[in-house]
Design a protein around this motif. Sequence first.
Motif, short mmCIF file in Angstrom:
data_model
loop_
_atom_site.label_atom_id
_atom_site.label_comp_id
_atom_site.label_asym_id
_atom_site.label_seq_id
_atom_site.Cartn_x
_atom_site.Cartn_y
_atom_site.Cartn_z
N VAL A 171 -7.21 69.71 -8.21
CA VAL A 171 -6.89 68.30 -8.49
C VAL A 171 -5.44 68.01 -8.11
N PRO A 205 -2.81 65.50 -9.00
CA PRO A 205 -2.65 64.41 -9.97
C PRO A 205 -1.92 63.21 -9.38
N PHE A 243 6.48 67.86 -11.49
CA PHE A 243 6.94 69.14 -10.94
C PHE A 243 7.66 69.90 -12.02
N GLU A 269 7.84 79.67 -5.49
CA GLU A 269 7.59 80.17 -6.86
C GLU A 269 6.49 79.35 -7.55
N LYS A 303 3.18 80.40 -6.14
CA LYS A 303 2.78 81.76 -6.56
C LYS A 303 2.33 81.74 -8.03
N ILE A 304 3.08 81.00 -8.84
CA ILE A 304 2.71 80.90 -10.27
C ILE A 304 1.34 80.23 -10.40
N GLN A 305 1.14 79.16 -9.63
CA GLN A 305 -0.15 78.46 -9.71
C GLN A 305 -1.28 79.38 -9.26
N TYR A 307 -2.20 81.74 -12.10
CA TYR A 307 -3.02 81.12 -13.15
C TYR A 307 -4.51 81.25 -12.83
N PHE A 308 -4.81 81.29 -11.53
CA PHE A 308 -6.21 81.39 -11.11
C PHE A 308 -6.62 82.85 -10.85
N LEU A 325 2.48 68.99 -4.61
CA LEU A 325 1.35 68.75 -5.53
C LEU A 325 0.02 69.04 -4.83
N GLN A 384 -0.29 72.79 -4.46
CA GLN A 384 -0.64 73.44 -5.73
C GLN A 384 -2.14 73.32 -6.03
N HIS A 400 -5.88 77.99 -4.79
CA HIS A 400 -7.02 78.85 -5.11
C HIS A 400 -8.24 78.54 -4.25
N ARG A 401 -8.01 77.84 -3.15
CA ARG A 401 -9.06 77.50 -2.18
C ARG A 401 -10.29 76.90 -2.85
N MET A 418 -16.16 80.28 1.04
CA MET A 418 -14.80 80.84 1.14
C MET A 418 -14.56 81.76 -0.05
N GLY A 460 -4.40 84.37 -16.22
CA GLY A 460 -3.77 83.28 -16.94
C GLY A 460 -2.67 83.74 -17.87
N THR A 499 0.44 85.53 -15.98
CA THR A 499 1.26 84.60 -15.19
C THR A 499 2.00 83.61 -16.08
N PHE A 523 -0.18 71.59 -14.85
CA PHE A 523 -0.29 72.82 -14.05
C PHE A 523 -0.87 73.97 -14.88
N PRO A 554 -8.11 77.89 -15.10
CA PRO A 554 -9.04 78.44 -16.11
C PRO A 554 -8.33 79.35 -17.12
#
Lengths: 300, 258
Positions: A81, A83, A88, A96, A99-101, A104-105, A143, A146, A150-151, B1, B11, B14, B96, B101
């Motif tokens: 998504v 937004p 930010f 960074e 990479k952080i985002q 998370y995935f 944005l 980000q 995760h494709r 993909m 989660g 990170t 973010f 998940p």
Amino acid sequence: MSPAIRIEQVSKRFGSTRALDNVDLEIEQGEFFGLLGPNGAGKTTLISALAGLVRVDTGNLSVMGYDVQSDYRAARRHLGVVPQELVFDPFFSVRESLKIQSGYFGIGDNDDWIDEILENLGLASRAGANMRMLSGGMKRRVLVAQALVHRPPVIVLDEPTAGVDVELRQTLWQFIKRLNEAGHTIVLTTHYLEEAENLCNRIAMLKDGRVVALDTTKQLLRRFSAHALRLRTGGVMPKELTSEATESGGWWSIPFNSFDEIEPLLVKIRTAGCEIDSLEIGKPDLEEVFIRVMQGAHHE
Amino acid sequence: MSERSDLRYGGFTTLFYKEVLRFWKVASQTVAAPVLTALLYLLIFSHVLEGHVQVHGVAYTAFLIPGLVMMSVLQNAFSNSSSSLIQSKVTGNIVFVLLPPISYMEFFAAYVAASVVRGLVVGTGVLFATFWFAPLTFVEPIWILVFAVMGGAILGSLGVIAGIWADKFDQLAAFQNFLIMPLTFLSGVFYSINSLPPFWQKLSHWNPVFYMIDGFRHGFFGISDASPWLSLAVVGGCLVLLATFTLNLLKRGYKLRN
């Protein structure tokens, strides 16, 4: 094959305001779908519900067959998504943040894909810059990046080009079109109806939390808009034409379905002694469709 | 993909890393400043009271140091989670963390763990800056570690609650000024509660922060106002209660997913 997005009987209230009212919508995999509506129509609420940012009162939503509540991990892995707000994290650089985002995935080694996104969005030269140092347009690109780290097979862009320059729009749409061609489902909300008309295969229009139109872009244009003879005259418009003609800003607009109708129309005008100062042929456009649909919904 | 995944990342890992990196990037503000504040407290109070006051037979400056260390641990643990959350909410970048998940358990664990780390980093800094001023003993170090971690976790949880509840910075400041500060200052950091009149002694026993500081100090000197086991029970009970309450808020999505 499950639809990319399924929305069934979804309603949501914020106090006395009904943000979503029994919304039913299905978006197939690989579609480039437009979600249009005036401010406050419920577009962002619908996207937020899909992303798990808002919990709906009734109904179900799923992404690629995964329920956004009961199977939220899978649903969110399949959804990216962008937004609407320009947000930010001021503590980090562009790279960074990405990479952080990714982390998370659950994606650790994501540098190749991050480099590809940065390159495609024209961000490669600013990868090391702190987010605070970027212009508004650059922040908007981050944005988008980000949302793509995760494709996700389904990408939702909530007014991604609001307040950004032409260059970014072109770069962004080229990239998004390539992703769509590669099989990603794209859902777009925008107030730039020309963008929606050019990009989206199918469009839903929302008003007061309800879907008031849902069809392919071609069908919507055919149903609600037509070619029109647009002219500025020195005299009075013939009576037999004023019933179908509309006047705005000194220009008369007479709709027609076939180009064969143009000549008889001009004959009628000339016969009535009406002098034509300027003349042009207007194409069907989504703005007219939008206005008509919204006015129609208003009169219901 | 295909999605390339790596079990080292997730989660919790990170978000924890991000939270630690966040405070470390502004270490002069988040680490050095509270160390300096604690040092100033020590200089002023020890200048006035050293030679006049002994507590449990311990010189006042030596008695004061563990209290200051623990107070810094607690206050900074609270600051870390609360300020991070309120900033993210006000600026909007909380999305973010909400879009991926990440479960509510991971969310809670990451914010609290990062708060504990900041508390321990600042506490260690205060210890290094102050232990030159008085001879310190480390009689039972395990108590020091246990109470520092549990106290940090409790204040980290309170920070998560405050950060979620507050919509504006001044609401968070009120939470900090009218709850956290009185609880920490009136908990025996600067004195033994045995020196208080009976009414205030009894009242102090209702302050959970007293048990955190008293238990922590027990690790240094082997002496405390209350039994360290009683302190452990109170602190452990508070941690379980607060964690349960915070997890419930997060599970319901209170002020985050509505």
